[in-house]
Design an enzyme around this catalytic site. Structure first.
Site, PDB file in Angstrom:
ATOM      1  N   ASP A   5       0.827  -1.207   0.000  1.00  0.00           N
ATOM      2  CA  ASP A   5       0.000   0.000   0.000  1.00  0.00           C
ATOM      3  C   ASP A   5       0.856   1.249   0.000  1.00  0.00           C
ATOM      4  OD1 ASP A   5      -2.314  -1.351   0.041  1.00  0.00           O
ATOM      5  OD2 ASP A   5      -2.855  -0.900   2.117  1.00  0.00           O
ATOM      6  N   LYS A  20      -3.554   3.551  -2.922  1.00  0.00           N
ATOM      7  CA  LYS A  20      -4.784   4.264  -3.256  1.00  0.00           C
ATOM      8  C   LYS A  20      -4.725   5.607  -2.553  1.00  0.00           C
ATOM      9  CE  LYS A  20      -7.103   0.574  -2.022  1.00  0.00           C
ATOM     10  NZ  LYS A  20      -8.175  -0.246  -1.499  1.00  0.00           N
ATOM     11  N   MET A  49      -8.491   8.497   8.970  1.00  0.00           N
ATOM     12  CA  MET A  49      -8.945   9.028   7.666  1.00  0.00           C
ATOM     13  C   MET A  49      -9.901  10.204   7.834  1.00  0.00           C
ATOM     14  SD  MET A  49      -9.665   5.396   5.752  1.00  0.00           S
ATOM     15  CE  MET A  49     -10.246   4.545   7.198  1.00  0.00           C
TER      16      MET A  49
HETATM   17  C1  LIG Z   1      -6.833   3.145   5.335  1.00  0.00           C
HETATM   18  S1  LIG Z   1      -6.485   3.568   7.001  1.00  0.00           S
HETATM   19  C2  LIG Z   1      -5.381   2.276   7.394  1.00  0.00           C
HETATM   20  C3  LIG Z   1      -5.234   2.049   8.864  1.00  0.00           C
HETATM   21  C4  LIG Z   1      -4.240   0.955   9.187  1.00  0.00           C
HETATM   22  N1  LIG Z   1      -4.725  -0.327   8.758  1.00  0.00           N
HETATM   23  C5  LIG Z   1      -3.899   0.905  10.680  1.00  0.00           C
HETATM   24  O1  LIG Z   1      -4.232  -0.081  11.338  1.00  0.00           O
HETATM   25  O2  LIG Z   1      -3.273   1.858  11.166  1.00  0.00           O
HETATM   26  C6  LIG Z   1      -5.429   4.947   6.776  1.00  0.00           C
HETATM   27  C7  LIG Z   1      -5.475   5.927   7.941  1.00  0.00           C
HETATM   28  O3  LIG Z   1      -4.721   5.427   9.023  1.00  0.00           O
HETATM   29  C8  LIG Z   1      -4.127   6.484   9.740  1.00  0.00           C
HETATM   30  N2  LIG Z   1      -2.671   6.296   9.723  1.00  0.00           N
HETATM   31  C9  LIG Z   1      -2.001   5.270   9.191  1.00  0.00           C
HETATM   32  N3  LIG Z   1      -0.674   5.382   9.433  1.00  0.00           N
HETATM   33  C10 LIG Z   1      -0.515   6.508  10.144  1.00  0.00           C
HETATM   34  C11 LIG Z   1       0.610   7.181  10.702  1.00  0.00           C
HETATM   35  N4  LIG Z   1       1.856   6.692  10.582  1.00  0.00           N
HETATM   36  N5  LIG Z   1       0.395   8.343  11.368  1.00  0.00           N
HETATM   37  C12 LIG Z   1      -0.848   8.854  11.519  1.00  0.00           C
HETATM   38  N6  LIG Z   1      -1.951   8.256  11.017  1.00  0.00           N
HETATM   39  C13 LIG Z   1      -1.786   7.106  10.344  1.00  0.00           C
HETATM   40  C14 LIG Z   1      -4.551   7.780   9.054  1.00  0.00           C
HETATM   41  O4  LIG Z   1      -5.718   8.257   9.681  1.00  0.00           O
HETATM   42  C15 LIG Z   1      -4.857   7.273   7.658  1.00  0.00           C
HETATM   43  O5  LIG Z   1      -5.743   8.146   6.978  1.00  0.00           O
END
Ligand SMILES: C[S@@+](CC[C@H](N)C(=O)[O-])C[C@H]1O[C@@H](n2cnc3c(N)ncnc32)[C@H](O)[C@@H]1O
Length: 261
Positions: A37, A59, A173
């Site tokens: 991803d 995406k 998100m």
């Molecule tokens: C599609 S979701 C995926 C979440 C992922 N599966 C998880 O468990 O963290 C994507 C969202 O996760 C959050 N996110 C993922 N990595 C991040 C990071 N390193 N710092 C802050 N927010 C993060 C943000 O809100 C982002 O828009």
């Protein structure tokens, strides 16, 4: 190659490679192909074995470069060709990661799936900031919600239930809709000065934090120049950011969390 391969559904964690599990590292080392991803950090991609083929299927918000249907098909095709496929996702594959949809598609085709859980962004952000998600006397529970909505459709969240000062709300998100989220919580009686901590790129060298409050977060987000994924921690625990001595970004307004600024 002979026979059907398999798919490893791997959580890469929030960004810092040290937060990957031993199982995730072992699975990556076994992979012939890595399908990853956009949110998988460059630091983690650097640990993909040199011999493995890499396929990015990122995406970006609002612009789906590879559709979910195509990703499902691609995983199945690669496994049916006999490959050991590492499906590498940011955070945990089963938290807002569509990992279960991919697993269901593969299971229907008789393809074996194994999981490596990952540290979800909320846990990563808590560890890197020292701001807890629960804390005696401040929050007795935590809820993870998505702030993403389908095009032209309102956010389908039960605001009445979410507006609970005893529970920390972590919004994934949520950047595009944080104004709507804050207004809905205020309308359900949450205090205007409730602390909100926004964390961008948690656990990576690019991590940035903004401390605000419910009635100002939307405005302050517009002035904040952070790039990358952002998570919101809404609730009394976020006020501990100051006590933790965090390096916090300033915004262009004079707004500070009441009593902490
Ligand atoms: C599609 S979701 C995926 C979440 C992922 N599966 C998880 O468990 O963290 C994507 C969202 O996760 C959050 N996110 C993922 N990595 C991040 C990071 N390193 N710092 C802050 N927010 C993060 C943000 O809100 C982002 O828009």
């Amino acid at each position: 190659m002979t026979g059907t391969g398999k798919v490893y559904l791997i959580g890469a964690g929030p960004g810092d490679p040290e937060l990957m599990t031993l199982r995730a590292m072992r699975m990556l080392a076994e992979a012939d192909v890595v399908v990853h991803d956009r949110l998988v950090s460059p630091e983690i991609l650097a640990s993909v074995p040199k011999g493995a083929r890499r396929i990015p299927v990122g995406k970006a918000p609002g612009c789906h470069s590879v559709t979910q249907e195509r990703i499902n098909e691609m995983l199945a095709e690669l496994a049916l060709d006999g490959n050991t496929v590492a499906r590498l996702k940011g955070g945990d594959p089963l938290i807002f990661g569509r990992g279960s949809e991919e697993a269901a598609y593969l299971a229907e085709r008789g393809i074996a799936v194994e999981y490596a859980p990952g540290i979800t962004a909320a846990q990563g952000a808590a560890a890197s900031t020292g701001v807890p998600l629960t804390h005696r006397g401040l929050a007795s529970g935590v809820r993870y919600v998505t702030g993403h909505r389908q095009k032209d459709r309102p956010l389908e969240l039960d605001w009445k239930r979410l507006a609970d000062p005893e529970t920390t709300l972590v919004v994934y998100m949520g950047v595009a809709n944080i104004g709507q989220i804050a207004l809905a919580l205020l309308a359900e009686g949450m205090p205007a000065d409730l602390p909100v901590l926004a964390v961008a790129n948690a656990t990576t060298p690019r991590e940035a934090r903004l401390l605000s409050r419910l009635d100002r977060i939307a405005r302050e987000m517009r002035d904040w120049c952070a790039d990358g994924p952002v998570l919101f921690v809404i609730g009394r625990v976020a006020g501990l950011a100051v006590a933790r001595g965090l390096d916090l970004d300033e915004t262009l307004t004079e707004a500070r969390v009441a009593g902490h600024g």
